[in-house]
Design a protein around this motif. Sequence first.
Motif, PDB file in Angstrom:
ATOM      1  N   ILE A 274       1.275  -0.847   0.349  1.00 54.08           N
ATOM      2  CA  ILE A 274      -0.182   0.017   0.410  1.00 54.08           C
ATOM      3  C   ILE A 274       0.778   1.099   0.325  1.00 54.08           C
ATOM      4  CG2 ILE A 274      -1.386   0.935   1.006  1.00 54.08           C
ATOM      5  CD1 ILE A 274      -2.868  -1.556   2.297  1.00 54.08           C
ATOM      6  N   PRO A 275       1.288   1.893  -1.548  1.00 51.66           N
ATOM      7  CA  PRO A 275       1.596   3.091  -1.180  1.00 51.66           C
ATOM      8  C   PRO A 275       0.818   4.259  -0.279  1.00 51.66           C
ATOM      9  CG  PRO A 275       1.059   2.490  -3.080  1.00 51.66           C
ATOM     10  CD  PRO A 275       0.073   2.047  -2.887  1.00 51.66           C
ATOM     11  N   ARG A 276       1.948   4.913  -0.112  1.00 51.66           N
ATOM     12  CA  ARG A 276       1.451   6.239   0.886  1.00 51.66           C
ATOM     13  C   ARG A 276       0.978   7.178  -0.460  1.00 51.66           C
ATOM     14  NH1 ARG A 276       4.322  10.313   1.090  1.00 51.66           N
ATOM     15  NH2 ARG A 276       6.452   9.480   0.021  1.00 51.66           N
ATOM     16  N   GLN A 277      -0.542   7.366   0.342  1.00 47.72           N
ATOM     17  CA  GLN A 277      -1.495   7.520  -0.138  1.00 47.72           C
ATOM     18  C   GLN A 277      -2.665   8.721   0.224  1.00 47.72           C
ATOM     19  OE1 GLN A 277      -4.265   4.684  -1.065  1.00 47.72           O
ATOM     20  NE2 GLN A 277      -2.360   3.506  -0.098  1.00 47.72           N
ATOM     21  N   GLU A 278      -2.854  10.118  -0.355  1.00 50.13           N
ATOM     22  CA  GLU A 278      -4.684  10.931  -0.073  1.00 50.13           C
ATOM     23  C   GLU A 278      -5.521  10.294  -0.535  1.00 50.13           C
ATOM     24  OE1 GLU A 278      -2.824  14.169  -0.671  1.00 50.13           O
ATOM     25  OE2 GLU A 278      -1.643  14.689   1.387  1.00 50.13           O
ATOM     26  N   VAL A 279      -6.466  10.356  -0.056  1.00 47.25           N
ATOM     27  CA  VAL A 279      -7.700   9.710  -0.815  1.00 47.25           C
ATOM     28  C   VAL A 279      -9.182  10.137  -0.050  1.00 47.25           C
ATOM     29  CG1 VAL A 279      -7.115   7.364  -0.584  1.00 47.25           C
ATOM     30  CG2 VAL A 279      -8.329   8.089   1.359  1.00 47.25           C
ATOM     31  N   ASN A 280     -10.116  10.459  -0.887  1.00 48.77           N
ATOM     32  CA  ASN A 280     -12.026  10.811  -0.136  1.00 48.77           C
ATOM     33  C   ASN A 280     -12.650   9.371  -1.073  1.00 48.77           C
ATOM     34  OD1 ASN A 280     -11.689  11.775  -3.531  1.00 48.77           O
ATOM     35  ND2 ASN A 280     -10.958  13.552  -2.421  1.00 48.77           N
ATOM     36  N   SER A 281     -13.860  10.015  -1.523  1.00 48.70           N
ATOM     37  CA  SER A 281     -14.898   8.794  -1.607  1.00 48.70           C
ATOM     38  C   SER A 281     -14.658   9.107  -3.486  1.00 48.70           C
ATOM     39  CB  SER A 281     -15.840   9.604  -1.776  1.00 48.70           C
ATOM     40  OG  SER A 281     -16.085  10.984  -2.153  1.00 48.70           O
ATOM     41  N   VAL A 282     -13.776   9.915  -4.086  1.00 46.73           N
ATOM     42  CA  VAL A 282     -14.035   9.554  -5.487  1.00 46.73           C
ATOM     43  C   VAL A 282     -12.303   9.503  -5.863  1.00 46.73           C
ATOM     44  CG1 VAL A 282     -15.579  10.829  -6.351  1.00 46.73           C
ATOM     45  CG2 VAL A 282     -13.545  12.400  -6.169  1.00 46.73           C
ATOM     46  N   GLU A 283     -11.489   9.506  -5.333  1.00 44.84           N
ATOM     47  CA  GLU A 283     -10.381   9.393  -5.608  1.00 44.84           C
ATOM     48  C   GLU A 283      -9.238   8.815  -4.408  1.00 44.84           C
ATOM     49  OE1 GLU A 283      -7.873  12.708  -7.166  1.00 44.84           O
ATOM     50  OE2 GLU A 283      -8.973  14.193  -6.054  1.00 44.84           O
ATOM     51  N   CYS A 284      -8.079   8.168  -5.458  1.00 42.83           N
ATOM     52  CA  CYS A 284      -6.589   8.179  -4.520  1.00 42.83           C
ATOM     53  C   CYS A 284      -5.729   8.573  -5.267  1.00 42.83           C
ATOM     54  CB  CYS A 284      -6.814   6.755  -3.966  1.00 42.83           C
ATOM     55  SG  CYS A 284      -6.921   5.439  -5.013  1.00 42.83           S
ATOM     56  N   GLU A 285      -4.680   9.006  -4.332  1.00 42.35           N
ATOM     57  CA  GLU A 285      -3.668   9.624  -5.036  1.00 42.35           C
ATOM     58  C   GLU A 285      -2.739   9.302  -4.381  1.00 42.35           C
ATOM     59  OE1 GLU A 285      -1.941  14.056  -5.005  1.00 42.35           O
ATOM     60  OE2 GLU A 285      -3.805  13.880  -7.082  1.00 42.35           O
ATOM     61  N   PHE A 286      -1.800   8.925  -5.109  1.00 42.11           N
ATOM     62  CA  PHE A 286      -0.950   7.550  -4.482  1.00 42.11           C
ATOM     63  C   PHE A 286       0.540   9.237  -4.083  1.00 42.11           C
ATOM     64  CE2 PHE A 286      -2.656   4.119  -4.702  1.00 42.11           C
ATOM     65  CZ  PHE A 286      -2.629   2.896  -5.901  1.00 42.11           C
ATOM     66  N   LYS A 287       1.572   8.816  -3.177  1.00 46.91           N
ATOM     67  CA  LYS A 287       2.446   9.485  -2.999  1.00 46.91           C
ATOM     68  C   LYS A 287       3.802   9.264  -3.349  1.00 46.91           C
ATOM     69  CE  LYS A 287      -0.359  13.509  -1.812  1.00 46.91           C
ATOM     70  NZ  LYS A 287      -0.596  14.116  -2.797  1.00 46.91           N
ATOM     71  N   GLU A 288       3.964   7.245  -3.817  1.00 46.92           N
ATOM     72  CA  GLU A 288       5.034   7.080  -4.274  1.00 46.92           C
ATOM     73  C   GLU A 288       5.467   5.526  -4.985  1.00 46.92           C
ATOM     74  OE1 GLU A 288       6.679   4.764  -0.993  1.00 46.92           O
ATOM     75  OE2 GLU A 288       4.923   4.883  -0.090  1.00 46.92           O
ATOM     76  N   GLU A 289       5.841   6.090  -5.521  1.00 43.80           N
ATOM     77  CA  GLU A 289       6.159   4.799  -6.504  1.00 43.80           C
ATOM     78  C   GLU A 289       6.755   3.702  -6.323  1.00 43.80           C
ATOM     79  OE1 GLU A 289       5.485   3.407 -10.103  1.00 43.80           O
ATOM     80  OE2 GLU A 289       5.120   5.125 -11.469  1.00 43.80           O
ATOM     81  N   LEU A 290       5.692   2.525  -6.193  1.00 40.49           N
ATOM     82  CA  LEU A 290       6.026   1.125  -5.192  1.00 40.49           C
ATOM     83  C   LEU A 290       6.259  -0.058  -6.936  1.00 40.49           C
ATOM     84  CD1 LEU A 290       4.949   1.291  -2.265  1.00 40.49           C
ATOM     85  CD2 LEU A 290       6.856   2.236  -2.966  1.00 40.49           C
ATOM     86  N   GLY A 291       6.186   0.489  -7.907  1.00 43.30           N
ATOM     87  CA  GLY A 291       6.662  -0.489  -9.417  1.00 43.30           C
ATOM     88  C   GLY A 291       5.397  -1.953  -9.519  1.00 43.30           C
ATOM     89  N   GLY A 292       5.298  -3.013  -9.063  1.00 43.56           N
ATOM     90  CA  GLY A 292       4.209  -3.795  -9.274  1.00 43.56           C
ATOM     91  C   GLY A 292       4.192  -3.773 -10.810  1.00 43.56           C
ATOM     92  N   ASP A 293       3.036  -4.592 -11.022  1.00 48.41           N
ATOM     93  CA  ASP A 293       2.262  -5.516 -12.265  1.00 48.41           C
ATOM     94  C   ASP A 293       1.041  -5.562 -12.370  1.00 48.41           C
ATOM     95  OD1 ASP A 293       4.744  -6.861 -12.415  1.00 48.41           O
ATOM     96  OD2 ASP A 293       3.886  -8.614 -10.873  1.00 48.41           O
ATOM     97  N   GLY A 294       0.128  -4.557 -11.225  1.00 48.94           N
ATOM     98  CA  GLY A 294      -0.861  -4.746 -11.080  1.00 48.94           C
ATOM     99  C   GLY A 294      -1.260  -3.737 -10.182  1.00 48.94           C
ATOM    100  N   ILE A 295      -2.293  -2.690  -9.987  1.00 44.93           N
ATOM    101  CA  ILE A 295      -2.479  -1.940  -9.308  1.00 44.93           C
ATOM    102  C   ILE A 295      -4.366  -2.599  -9.202  1.00 44.93           C
ATOM    103  CG2 ILE A 295      -4.105  -0.753 -10.884  1.00 44.93           C
ATOM    104  CD1 ILE A 295      -3.812   2.020  -9.297  1.00 44.93           C
TER     105      ILE A 295
END
Length: 277
Positions: free
Chosen positions: A72-93
Motif C-alpha cells: 500500500i503506497p503512501r496516498q491521500e484519498v477521498n470518496s472519489v479518488e486515491c492519489e499515490f504519493k510514491e512509486e512502488l512498481g508492481g504488475d498490477g493495481i
Amino acid sequence: MPGLEGKDSNVLGVKVKDYGECDYCSDKDNQETLKIPWSIWSQWLYVSQHMKDKEWGAVFWVKDSTITGFKIPRQEVNSVECEFKEELGGDGIIHSHHDMGAFHSSQDDHHARNLYVYSIVITNSKGSLVTKRVKLPCKGFGYVKVELRLVDCPDMDISRITEKELFSPMFSAKERHKELGFKDEMLPCDRCVTQDCQNCAHFYTGFFPCDSCIGFKCKECQQTRGIDISTTLPFCDFCEDCESCSSCGKLGKFLENYPEEKKRFEHLLAEKTNEKR
C-alpha cells in the motif's frame, strides 16, 4: 480514481491510442484466470471495510498467473479518488470503489490502468472487476476482462449446504413425469386425495397436485407461494383446450374464491380466443 503525483497521465510513454474495451478485447474476455490467495484477498476486504466510503489503492505482483504480494503506497484519498504519493512498481493495481459499482472510470484509464498489466476494482457489496492490458493488432492497447479465482482458502465443511431444485407451476407436471421415466398411470398427483402440498413427498420434485385440487385457493396454496400467478393459473397447465375457459369448472371455483379476478380472466380469455383465430 488512483493517480500518481507529479507525473503525466501516461508515464509509460505509450504513443498509440488506448482503445479501451473494443470488440477485439471483448472477444477475448474471461479467457484468462488470475489467482489470488485468500490471505491477500481477506486483507483487501479488511482495508475496504475500514475505509468505509473512501477509496484506497495498492499495487501487487504477479507470478505464474498468481498474485504473490502487495504493498500500500503512501496516498491521500477521498470518496472519489486515491492519489499515490510514491512509486512502488508492481504488475498490477487494485483500488476500491466502496459502495459504487465495480468499473473503471475514464479517470482510471487516464491515470492508472494504463500503467500496469493488471487492474482490479473491488467494492463493498457489488463484486469486483479485473482487467489485463493487451496489445492490439492496430498497434494500440486495450483491456480484456479476467476471471479472479480464490486459492489457498481455509478448510471449511460446507457439505451441509445443498442446492434446492427450482421449479415453476407453469412447467407441465406430466412433461416432468415423462422426463423422469414415469408412466401415466403412476402420476402421484393424479391419485392424490389429501391435497396436502406442504407435506407431500413430491412437493419439491416437480410434481404438482394442481390438476386434482378441490380447494382452488391458489393465492393461499403452499404450492404457489412466491410464484407469480398474475397471467395464468397453475391448473391451466394441465389443460390443452383454451376455448373451454368460459365453461371451466376449475376456473369457476377459483373465481368464487376471488371474484375480483373476473375482469382479468375475461381479458385473458379474449386474448386466447383471438390467438386461436
